[in-house]
Scaffold this motif. Structure first.
Motif, short mmCIF file in Angstrom:
data_model
loop_
_atom_site.label_atom_id
_atom_site.label_comp_id
_atom_site.label_asym_id
_atom_site.label_seq_id
_atom_site.Cartn_x
_atom_site.Cartn_y
_atom_site.Cartn_z
N GLU A 124 0.81 -1.20 0.00
CA GLU A 124 0.00 0.00 0.00
C GLU A 124 0.85 1.26 0.00
OE1 GLU A 124 -2.66 -0.21 3.26
OE2 GLU A 124 -3.88 -1.82 2.39
N LEU A 125 2.02 1.21 0.64
CA LEU A 125 2.89 2.38 0.68
C LEU A 125 3.70 2.56 -0.60
CD1 LEU A 125 4.40 2.57 4.27
CD2 LEU A 125 2.43 3.74 3.32
N GLU A 126 3.88 1.50 -1.37
CA GLU A 126 4.73 1.57 -2.55
C GLU A 126 4.33 2.68 -3.52
OE1 GLU A 126 6.15 -1.24 -6.31
OE2 GLU A 126 5.15 -2.13 -4.59
N PRO A 127 3.04 2.82 -3.91
CA PRO A 127 2.71 3.91 -4.86
C PRO A 127 2.90 5.30 -4.27
CG PRO A 127 0.73 2.80 -4.09
CD PRO A 127 1.87 1.97 -3.62
N LEU A 128 2.79 5.44 -2.94
CA LEU A 128 2.99 6.75 -2.32
C LEU A 128 4.46 7.13 -2.31
CD1 LEU A 128 0.56 6.40 0.73
CD2 LEU A 128 0.12 7.52 -1.46
N VAL A 129 5.31 6.16 -1.95
CA VAL A 129 6.75 6.43 -1.90
C VAL A 129 7.30 6.65 -3.30
CG1 VAL A 129 8.98 5.51 -1.17
CG2 VAL A 129 6.97 5.16 0.27
N ALA A 130 6.71 6.01 -4.30
CA ALA A 130 7.20 6.14 -5.67
C ALA A 130 7.11 7.57 -6.20
CB ALA A 130 6.43 5.20 -6.59
N LYS A 131 6.27 8.40 -5.57
CA LYS A 131 6.13 9.78 -6.03
C LYS A 131 7.31 10.66 -5.61
CE LYS A 131 1.06 9.64 -5.99
NZ LYS A 131 0.94 9.73 -7.46
N ILE A 132 8.07 10.23 -4.60
CA ILE A 132 9.19 11.06 -4.13
C ILE A 132 10.54 10.35 -4.26
CG2 ILE A 132 7.81 12.43 -2.53
CD1 ILE A 132 8.60 10.60 -0.29
N ALA A 133 10.54 9.12 -4.72
CA ALA A 133 11.79 8.38 -4.91
C ALA A 133 11.95 8.04 -6.39
CB ALA A 133 11.80 7.12 -4.06
N ASP A 134 13.18 7.69 -6.77
CA ASP A 134 13.45 7.36 -8.17
C ASP A 134 12.88 5.99 -8.53
OD1 ASP A 134 15.62 9.45 -9.36
OD2 ASP A 134 15.85 9.22 -7.20
N GLU A 135 12.98 5.05 -7.62
CA GLU A 135 12.50 3.70 -7.90
C GLU A 135 12.17 3.02 -6.58
OE1 GLU A 135 14.10 -0.47 -9.92
OE2 GLU A 135 15.18 1.41 -10.24
N VAL A 136 11.03 2.32 -6.55
CA VAL A 136 10.57 1.63 -5.33
C VAL A 136 10.04 0.27 -5.72
CG1 VAL A 136 9.06 1.69 -3.33
CG2 VAL A 136 9.94 3.82 -4.26
N THR A 137 10.46 -0.74 -5.00
CA THR A 137 9.92 -2.10 -5.17
C THR A 137 9.62 -2.67 -3.79
OG1 THR A 137 12.15 -3.02 -5.22
CG2 THR A 137 11.10 -2.54 -7.34
N THR A 138 8.73 -3.64 -3.77
CA THR A 138 8.35 -4.30 -2.52
C THR A 138 9.03 -5.65 -2.42
OG1 THR A 138 6.21 -3.19 -2.55
CG2 THR A 138 6.41 -5.13 -1.14
N ASP A 139 9.61 -5.92 -1.28
CA ASP A 139 10.25 -7.21 -1.04
C ASP A 139 9.17 -8.25 -0.77
OD1 ASP A 139 11.84 -9.33 -0.38
OD2 ASP A 139 12.38 -8.58 1.61
N PRO A 140 8.97 -9.23 -1.65
CA PRO A 140 7.90 -10.22 -1.44
C PRO A 140 8.16 -11.13 -0.25
CG PRO A 140 9.25 -10.84 -3.31
CD PRO A 140 9.72 -9.48 -2.89
N GLY A 141 9.41 -11.24 0.19
CA GLY A 141 9.71 -12.11 1.31
C GLY A 141 9.51 -11.49 2.67
N GLY A 142 9.18 -10.21 2.72
CA GLY A 142 8.97 -9.54 3.99
C GLY A 142 8.29 -8.21 3.78
N ASN A 143 7.88 -7.59 4.85
CA ASN A 143 7.19 -6.31 4.76
C ASN A 143 8.22 -5.19 4.70
OD1 ASN A 143 4.80 -4.81 4.66
ND2 ASN A 143 4.88 -4.39 6.84
#
Length: 407
Positions: A124-143
Motif C-alpha cells: 500500500e505504501l509503494e505507490p505513495l513512496v514512488a512519487k518522491i523516490a526514483d525507484e521503489v519495489t516491494t520485497d515479497p519475502g517480507g514487509n
C-alpha cells in the motif's frame, strides 16, 4: 571604517546567538539581529548552535544578508537565511548542503536502501513512496521496501514513511440482524411505517437526559406545542422497545448477533444464509462436454467499512444485501434465479452509538390446500371438496450496528 563596521556586526551576531535556548517541543531556538553580515558567517553560527554540518557551494561566497530572529526554531531560521540569499539547501542525514536550487535538483549519487515496516502494508505504501523516490519495489519475502534514491531525497522518504508506519486503529462492530413480519401489526397497535421512519420526539419541560440505548427516566406529557429549538431534547426512539415486544410475540426473529473487530477503513462482512451449488454444462472447442460446478450465495450479507475520525466520531459505509432463490431457469432448470434487496449508505455516529437500517422489505406468497379425504382426489368433481388459500407474508429486515473504537 568598513572593516570595523563588519567586525562590530559579527560581534553582535555572536552575542545574540549566545542567547539561544532549547524549546520543549521544537528543538533549539535562536534570537539574532544582524545587518549586512556575510552569509557564511551566519551559517557558521547556525551550525555551531544546531550541531549540524553545513557545507556551502561557491555560490554562497560573498552573499550578504540582514536577519532579525526572536526565539525562532533553528531549521526555520536556516531556511529563511538561505532563501533570503536566493539559494536553496538539501538535508542529507545530519548535514546541510547550501547551493543553487538548480544544482540541488540534479540527482547525484543514487543508492539503494532497504526500509523495514512495522505496521503499514508495504504494497500500500509503494505507490505513495514512488512519487518522491526514483525507484521503489516491494520485497515479497517480507514487509519491506527497496528504495533507490539520492542521499538527499531518502530523508524525505524516511520522513513520509515515519508518519505513515503507525499502529492502525481497530474498531469493534457489534451487529444484530432482526427479521420482522410486518403483517397484522395493527392488532398490537403498531404502525410499522411510522415506527421505522426518522422521527424526533419532543417533550415538555426539561427531563433528565438518558443514554442512547435507554428510555428517559422521566417524561412529561407529549403533545403539539410551539418549539424552542434551543431547548430541543431528542429522546430514544420506540423502535427498540417494539422489537423486543415483537420477538416475544413471535413476529420477529433474531437472525444473527455477532461482534467483529476490523482495522480502520477496512471492510468487515457478515453472511447469514446458504451456499447453493449447481452444475453448468457446456461444450469445449474440442467438442467435449464440460461440466462445471458453480455456487450461489443466498441469505443476508452485511458489509461495513468504518473509518474513525480524530474527534471521537466514526463514519461507516454500510452495504446490506438480502437475496433469495425464487425459481430455476436454463435448459434443464439447473440455474438458480435469485432476487436481491440491496442498499448502500454512509452514517456518522459517536463512538459507541447505535444506528439502525430498515426498509429492506420482502413479500413471499405461499399456497395452502385443504381437502376432504378421498372426495378431494376425484378428478374435476374433487374441486368441490377442497380449498386453496394463498397467503402473502411481508417481512422487513432491521440491521443494528454499534461501532466502538478499541483503545
Amino acid at each position: 571604517m568598513k572593516h570595523v563596521a563588519l567586525a562590530i556586526s559579527a560581534l553582535l551576531l555572536v552575542l545574540a546567538f549566545a542567547t539561544a535556548v532549547l524549546a520543549q517541543d521544537s528543538g533549539i531556538t535562536v534570537s539574532v539581529s544582524a545587518k549586512a553580515t556575510q552569509l557564511t558567517d551566519v551559517l557558521a553560527i547556525l551550525a555551531n548552535k544546531s550541531g549540524l554540518n553545513i557545507v556551502t557551494s561557491p555560490a554562497a561566497e560573498g552573499q550578504v544578508v540582514s536577519v532579525h530572529f526572536v526565539h525562532t526554531p533553528i531549521e526555520e531560521a536556516l531556511d529563511l537565511v538561505v532563501r533570503a540569499a536566493g539559494l536553496g539547501y538539501e538535508r542529507i542525514g545530519n548535514s546541510i548542503l547550501v547551493g543553487e536550487p538548480e544544482e540541488l535538483k540534479a540527482e547525484t549519487g543514487l543508492e539503494s536502501y532497504v526500509i523495514n515496516l512495522q505496521f503499514a502494508d508495504a504494497y500500500e505504501l509503494e505507490p505513495l513512496v514512488a512519487k518522491i523516490a526514483d525507484e521503489v519495489t516491494t520485497d515479497p519475502g517480507g514487509n519491506r521496501l527497496v528504495v533507490v534514491a539520492s542521499p538527499g531525497s531518502i530523508e524525505d522518504v524516511r520522513s513520509v514513511i515515519e508518519l505513515l508506519d503507525v499502529p492502525p486503529v481497530q474498531i469493534l462492530l457489534e451487529t444484530e440482524v432482526v427479521e420482522v413480519t410486518t403483517d397484522n401489526l395493527y392488532e398490537y397497535g403498531i404502525d410499522w411505517a411510522k415506527l421505522t421512519s426518522q422521527t424526533v420526539i419532543f417533550a415538555e419541560g426539561e427531563p433528565e437526559p438518558s443514554s442512547p440505548d435507554a428510555l428517559p427516566s422521566e417524561m412529561e406529557w407529549l403533545g403539539t406545542t410551539k418549539l424552542d429549538m434551543d431547548g430541543v431534547i431528542r429522546q430514544a426512539q420506540a423502535l427498540e422497545v417494539a422489537l423486543d415486544f415483537l420477538q416475544t410475540e413471535g413476529h420477529a426473529r433474531l437472525l444473527s448477533r455477532s461482534t467483529l473487530a476490523t482495522l480502520n477503513n477496512r471492510m468487515a462482512e457478515i453472511h447469514i444464509g446458504d451456499v447453493i451449488p449447481y452444475t453448468v454444462s457446456g461444450v469445449s472447442s474440442a467438442g467435449a462436454v464440460e461440466v462445471t460446478v458453480e455456487r450461489e450465495n443466498v441469505g443476508v450479507t452485511v458489509s461495513v467499512t468504518p473509518r474513525a475520525a480524530g474527534d471521537g466520531h466514526i463514519t461507516a459505509l454500510v452495504e446490506p444485501n438480502v437475496s433469495s432463490i425464487v425459481g430455476w431457469k436454463g435448459p434443464n432448470e439447473e440455474i438458480p434465479w435469485t432476487k436481491e434487496r440491496r442498499a448502500s449508505t454512509q452514517v456518522r455516529v459517536r463512538d459507541g452509538e447505535t444506528f439502525m437500517i430498515a426498509g429492506l422489505l420482502n413479500e413471499d406468497t405461499s399456497s395452502e390446500e385443504s381437502k376432504v379425504p378421498i372426495l378431494g382426489d376425484i378428478p374435476v368433481l374433487g374441486y368441490l371438496f377442497k380449498h386453496v388459500k394463498d397467503t402473502t407474508t411481508t417481512t422487513d429486515l432491521i440491521i443494528k450496528i454499534t461501532p466502538r473504537i478499541v483503545s
